[in-house]
Structure formats: C-alpha cells, structure tokens
Scaffold this active site. Sequence first.
Site, PDB file in Angstrom:
ATOM      1  CE  LYS A 167       1.246  51.298  46.996  1.00 63.23           C
ATOM      2  NZ  LYS A 167       1.116  52.583  46.291  1.00 63.23           N
TER       3      LYS A 167
ATOM      4  CE1 TYR B  66     -13.380  47.552  78.238  1.00 63.92           C
ATOM      5  CE2 TYR B  66     -12.776  46.701  76.075  1.00 63.92           C
ATOM      6  CZ  TYR B  66     -12.525  46.828  77.431  1.00 63.92           C
ATOM      7  OH  TYR B  66     -11.427  46.233  77.984  1.00 63.92           O
TER       8      TYR B  66
HETATM    9  C1  LIG Z   1       0.409  52.071  45.087  1.00 65.19           C
HETATM   10  C2  LIG Z   1       0.646  52.550  43.708  1.00 65.19           C
HETATM   11  C3  LIG Z   1       0.081  51.865  42.621  1.00 65.19           C
HETATM   12  C4  LIG Z   1      -0.910  50.738  42.786  1.00 65.19           C
HETATM   13  O1  LIG Z   1      -2.172  51.285  43.093  1.00 65.19           O
HETATM   14  P1  LIG Z   1      -3.465  50.343  43.262  1.00 65.19           P
HETATM   15  O2  LIG Z   1      -4.583  51.311  43.409  1.00 65.19           O
HETATM   16  O3  LIG Z   1      -3.252  49.560  44.513  1.00 65.19           O
HETATM   17  O4  LIG Z   1      -3.531  49.502  42.065  1.00 65.19           O
HETATM   18  C5  LIG Z   1       0.421  52.301  41.356  1.00 65.19           C
HETATM   19  N1  LIG Z   1       1.267  53.352  41.164  1.00 65.19           N
HETATM   20  C6  LIG Z   1       1.807  54.031  42.188  1.00 65.19           C
HETATM   21  C7  LIG Z   1       2.714  55.175  41.914  1.00 65.19           C
HETATM   22  C8  LIG Z   1       1.521  53.672  43.486  1.00 65.19           C
HETATM   23  O5  LIG Z   1       2.049  54.348  44.502  1.00 65.19           O
END
Ligand SMILES: *Cc1c(COP(=O)(O)O)cnc(C)c1O
Length: 358
Positions: free
Chosen positions: A34, A254
């Site tokens: 994702k 800045y």
């Molecule tokens: C993003 C996500 C993961 C992965 O989590 P990490 O902490 O990046 O390993 C696993 N399960 C779900 C439902 C998620 O949304």
Amino acid sequence: MRALRAEVDLDAIRHNYRLAKQQKPGARAVATVKANAYGHGAVQVARALADEADAFGVACIEEAIELREAGIERPILLLEGFFAADELPLIDSLRLSTAIHCEEQLALFASYSFKQPVDVWLKMDSGMHRLGFFPERFVEVFALLQRHPGVATLGKMTHFARADELSCDYTRKQWHTFSETIASLPGPVSASNSPATLGWPMAHGDWLRPGLMLYGISPYAESHPLADQLKPAMCISSEVIAVRDLSVGEPVGYGGRFVTTAPTRVGVVAMGYGDGFPRQAVDGTPVLVNGVRTRLIGRVSMDMLTVDLTPVEGVAAGARVEFWGSDLKVAEVASYCDAIPYELVTKLTRRVPLFYKG
Ligand SMILES: *Cc1c(COP(=O)(O)O)cnc(C)c1O
C-alpha cells in the site's frame, strides 16, 4: 539535473520478504505494498516479488487496479475492504480478495451477485478499536458469510495495536481474544504485521502481513536480533549545491533558528520539505556527507536544507549527501523529526525520482 534521487534495492526487498516467511515455515505472506509500497514504487516492488509473494496487500481499489494494469497476476487483498458499492464489480472482474470489517460492507457484499466467488477475510476488532467486528458479532457474521455463494475461502483476520512494544502485554491479550473466538471456526488465520511477524511467534497464524519490514526498516525502537538482519531497501541521496564559511554568531536560514557558535562551513543541499524531508527536523538531525556523519543546521526549506560541513575534510559543491540508507537508518532520522520511519518513506514526493537495482 538536480541530484536528489532514491535508489531502491529490489534484492534487499526479496531478502526481507524471505526473512518474514522464514519466521513460520509453511505460512504464507501478504506482501504489503500500500501507499506506493511505502514510497518504494508499488509496481516495481510487486514485479520484484511476483514469483514469490503469496499475495499483495493494498489499502484501496485504486492501488489494486494499478497492480493489475501492470500485469501483476497474484492475489491482491484489499486490507480495509471496499468503500462503496461500485467497487464490487471490479473486485469480481479483477479477482481481488477483500477484508470485510463492518456492517455496511457486509450488507453491500451480501447483496451483490459475484460471477466468481472471491476470497474474504473477516476482520475482528480484538482490541485495537479501529476496524473490525466485535467478537460476539464476528461469530454471527462468519456463519452468514460461510453460506454466501460469493465467498470462496473465508479467513479470519485481526490487527495489533501495540505489537512493536515487545514487553507490553496488550498483543498477548488481543491474540487471546481473537484465538478464543475463532477456535472452532474453519479457515485461514491472519494477524501479524511486521512487528508481530518478527516478535510475536504465538500470533503468526497462517498468513503473515509484513509491510514495513519488507523495506528493511525495523518495526522496533530498540535493536532486535531479527530486525537487525533486515536490509534497508531505500537510499536517498543528493548533492551539496553551495558552500559558505561563516564566523561566530551568524544565523542560518529561515527564522535564524541556528546560530553559529564557532567558525562554520555551511553546505546547502538540494533536498527540502517539497521533496518530503520533514520540516520538523531539528538542528542536529544526522546526515552523511561524503560518508561522514554530520548534522542538519537551520530550518529545512522547500527545496533546500543546510548542513554543517565543518567536520568533513575537503568538501566542495558536488559532494554527495545521504539522508537515509544502509549507513544511516531512516528510523534514526525519523527520531529527530517527531516522526516514525513509515512517514519519512511514504511522504517522499514525486519530485524524488526512484531508481532500481537488483
Ligand atoms: C499496513 C498493514 C499491515 C502492514 O503493517 P506493517 O506495520 O507495515 O508491517 C498489515 N495489516 C494491515 C491490515 C495493514 O493495514
């Protein structure tokens, strides 16, 4: 051309995926890609894992469509399910798997006639209190979906709120609630994000869901024997574009946040918050210049930031600057920016070109 770039090591990502799978021989894993594979490029990462990932995990249908359009054939799981009814025909035609976490999704799903059954992961709220059915209702919904002709395989999933805290008992408590509730229900089990994959073997289930660790980033604040075997997959680098020598008492950048306390050689580097470098970074945030560790000084601007070159021998414009990678962990940088490593990698903007090796 501006020198700022991200190099992504696909061999490292494969290594990290295998490290996840080794934690439970026989288990399968959803490679979580994702948010553009946590900033690493979803299509390229999925292609690199296309022969071995058991499935890919995404947060929304747009991310799934991107992978299918790129020719990724493996199962793809919508980790939060769908948001509206018009996604159901796409789930059907693109052969996606979906989580179902709430009554609204359940009603939409139940009233749709699928051409071919899809894999469904029913999600339980075992204590994170974000998504999922409470245990009592979970059991009822499970029975409903078991009889639904649109369901191919029906799995049981949950998500941990505090798995990165290895001495905190809450994960054990969540796992207890989850495993007690599902004990008599058939089908695969999935619970482990990265911190649980590496640190909570009791909760591994049948399908791991590693995300952050695939990119070689430790999910823990402290060092850990397994997390220490991860290979960082991303290296962000740029160049010094200007150098100036300042005497004592001179402000930099800045707001004049940093004021020299000694004669200081300042390097201006092509990287700013418009590229995703956090503006919250404090003076002293580590950076590498020609491989030598030094520090950020002064506020981060949109296109540039300033570093202390005084400790670096013979440095001139064109010197290589590394912001994070194998020699400087993104988690350490994040700790100076009131951020977590997840944010630094996902917030890189499209102005940072990605280059791949491996
Ligand atoms: C993003 C996500 C993961 C992965 O989590 P990490 O902490 O990046 O390993 C696993 N399960 C779900 C439902 C998620 O949304």
